[in-house]
Design an enzyme around this catalytic site. Structure first.
Site, PDB file in Angstrom:
ATOM      1  N   HIS A 199      48.072  67.137  67.442  1.00 54.51           N
ATOM      2  CA  HIS A 199      47.545  68.355  68.076  1.00 54.51           C
ATOM      3  C   HIS A 199      46.042  68.494  67.872  1.00 54.51           C
ATOM      4  CE1 HIS A 199      47.046  70.502  64.220  1.00 54.51           C
ATOM      5  NE2 HIS A 199      48.245  70.045  63.883  1.00 54.51           N
ATOM      6  N   CYS A 258      50.610  66.778  59.933  1.00 51.88           N
ATOM      7  CA  CYS A 258      50.334  66.534  61.349  1.00 51.88           C
ATOM      8  C   CYS A 258      49.071  65.690  61.530  1.00 51.88           C
ATOM      9  CB  CYS A 258      50.189  67.854  62.099  1.00 51.88           C
ATOM     10  SG  CYS A 258      51.771  68.681  62.416  1.00 51.88           S
TER      11      CYS A 258
END
Length: 498
Positions: free
Chosen positions: A417, A433
């Site tokens: 992301h 992440c």
């Protein structure tokens, strides 16, 4: 927003986005996008597009066009085609006495507003011609001293051979996707001859561009942006002082084939993901381009040899693609509707993340689609292994505003992301992440279909050799066939590791 743990936490802290160093801003701030451009990313396509909308609503067409054009400089981007559509709308909107417009706007016979534009080389040419005319008049009618000066500047003599040096004058012409090759050649040939009558001592060069126009208008515009040359699929040269033939060259045949294969494999990857989710392939390609959460693709790429994205059910070599949902092999399910046919094997689109090198690479066979630096998890929280993209969303909402940046590619609890914290790129600071800058995730996101394999492994960045790097313009979608899907999920809150 960071704060001292020993102090009372401000109530607005959770609504603030960290832009740069000690600069925080609330996303509801009316000047939010201006601050993004000033302090975070002066090329942010989203910020430019949103500002273009604001100025358009306010009636300031000039500033709106400026920001829309800035938004189009980043491609691929979810804001590229909305900005393109807005520019075409503003350039053809009816004149209205109550609508602000720029001095110098010209009203055409159809009631639309256009702006006169004189390229720099034409201005220079006009000035030089005026100066020469003045000197010639002075030589004919002026005193002897002026005549003498002219004879020094231009030493004409009887019987002396004169050699004319041609000035290259570049133009661009736009052709619809899928416009037949023979008609492209005919239009370029005709236009080159016409331009040579207007510019008799110039070498004419015309760059042909594939674009989402509906018809070929046979207009040639002066080339004002040198970077446009890289987007041409054909070039016509005509210099009557040297050769009477118009020479037409179609460019990058080998690279076009790589792009065609990459475009086919983008769609094939999405088709197999759809088949796994639903038990059978979609009845039509359009089912891959639905709004979130059924956005298996962001766009349908063009077939680069023909410049078409039309999809047929039978192979007739007319350009574009062939889709056969009854085929068993991916290479026979979706393939180019050209002489190459099913010659391009299926190679799944693959993302490789190397935590040790803080590097991400997206590839389709021998073609690199994108590369970018990344931030990963602290204390080895980013797991190594093999994953698959199961979710694609723009502007994902988390517990805190902006925590997942401009876009995200979900893999269960893990996601690739965006982030507003540029300083975390190249570092080990996340909870697992994989982070990219918002500009990088915006560019990469459209090229990653659902079903894309993701390999996370130390040292993976140096494992494979690649033939070429993507030229994004050669995968341009045709928005007239399939409108861009709505890939946002405003009513859903996501809970990736972060």
């Amino acid at each position: 927003m960071r704060h001292n743990r020993d102090r009372y936490k401000p109530p607005a802290a959770d609504n603030l986005v960290h832009l740069h160093k000690n600069v925080y801003v609330n996303r509801s701030d009316p000047n939010y996008h201006e601050k993004v451009l000033r302090y975070l990313d002066p090329h942010s396509p989203e910020a430019h597009y949103r500002l273009g909308q604001q100025f358009e609503h306010a009636g300031d067409t000039g500033k709106a066009l400026f920001h829309y054009k800035e938004a189009m400089k980043t491609h691929p981007s979810p804001y590229y085609y909305p900005a393109y559509t807005a520019i075409r709308r503003l350039d053809t909107q009816p004149l209205n006495p109550s609508t602000p417009h720029h001095a110098g706007d010209i009203a055409s016979s159809s009631g639309t507003r256009t702006r006169p534009f004189i390229p720099l080389f034409l201005k220079t040419l006009i000035i030089v011609l005026l100066l020469l005319n003045f000197l010639l008049l002075a030589a004919l009618y002026g005193p002897g001293s002026v005549s003498k000066a002219v004879s020094v500047v231009i030493p004409w003599s009887i019987g002396k051979e004169v050699t004319y040096e041609s000035v290259e004058t570049p133009f661009i012409m736009h052709f619809p996707y899928g416009f037949p090759r023979e008609q492209v050649e005919k239009a370029l040939h005709t236009k080159a001859l016409q331009l040579s009558e207007t510019y008799p001592t110039h070498a004419i060069r015309i760059y042909g561009m594939a674009s989402p126009v509906t018809v070929a208008d046979n207009k040639a515009m002066p080339l004002t942006d040198e970077t446009t040359k890289s987007k041409a699929f054909v070039v016509a040269d005509y210099n009557p002082a040297i050769d009477t033939a118009v020479k037409i060259r179609f460019l990058n045949t080998e690279l076009q084939q790589l792009h065609t294969a990459a475009g086919a494999n983008l769609v094939r990857t999405a088709l197999l993901a759809y088949q796994e989710d639903h038990g059978s392939p979609p009845a039509s390609i359009g089912l891959l381009l639905k709004d979130y959460p059924n956005n298996y693709l962001s766009f349908l790429p063009i077939e680069t040899e023909s410049g078409s994205a039309n999809v047929r059910t039978v192979f007739d070599r007319s350009g574009g693609w062939v889709y056969d949902p009854t085929a068993e092999e991916p290479s026979a399910m979706f393939y180019p509707n050209t002489i190459k046919g099913t010659a391009f094997p299926y190679v799944p689109v693959k993302l490789t993340v190397d935590p040790s090198a803080h590097a991400l690479r997206l590839a389709a066979g021998p073609l690199i689609l994108a590369e970018a630096p990344v931030g990963v998890g602290r204390d080895n929280l980013t797991p190594e292994g093999r994953f698959f993209i199961s979710e694609r969303v723009l502007d994902p909402q988390g517990i805190h505003p902006g925590v997942y940046g401009a876009a995200a590619l979900g893999m269960g609890q893990l996601a690739i992301h965006g982030t507003f914290d540029k300083e975390s790129i190249g570092q080990n600071q996340s909870l697992g992440c994989i982070r990219l800058t918002n500009s990088d995730i915006t560019a990469i996101y459209p090229l990653v279909p659902k079903g894309t394999e993701v390999e996370i492994a130390n040292g993976a960045a140096a494992d494979a050799a690649f033939t070429a790097t993507l030229t994004p313009e050669l995968l341009l979608p045709d928005p007239s066939l399939f409108p861009p899907p709505d890939e946002t999920a405003p009513s859903r809150q996501f809970h990736w590791l972060g």
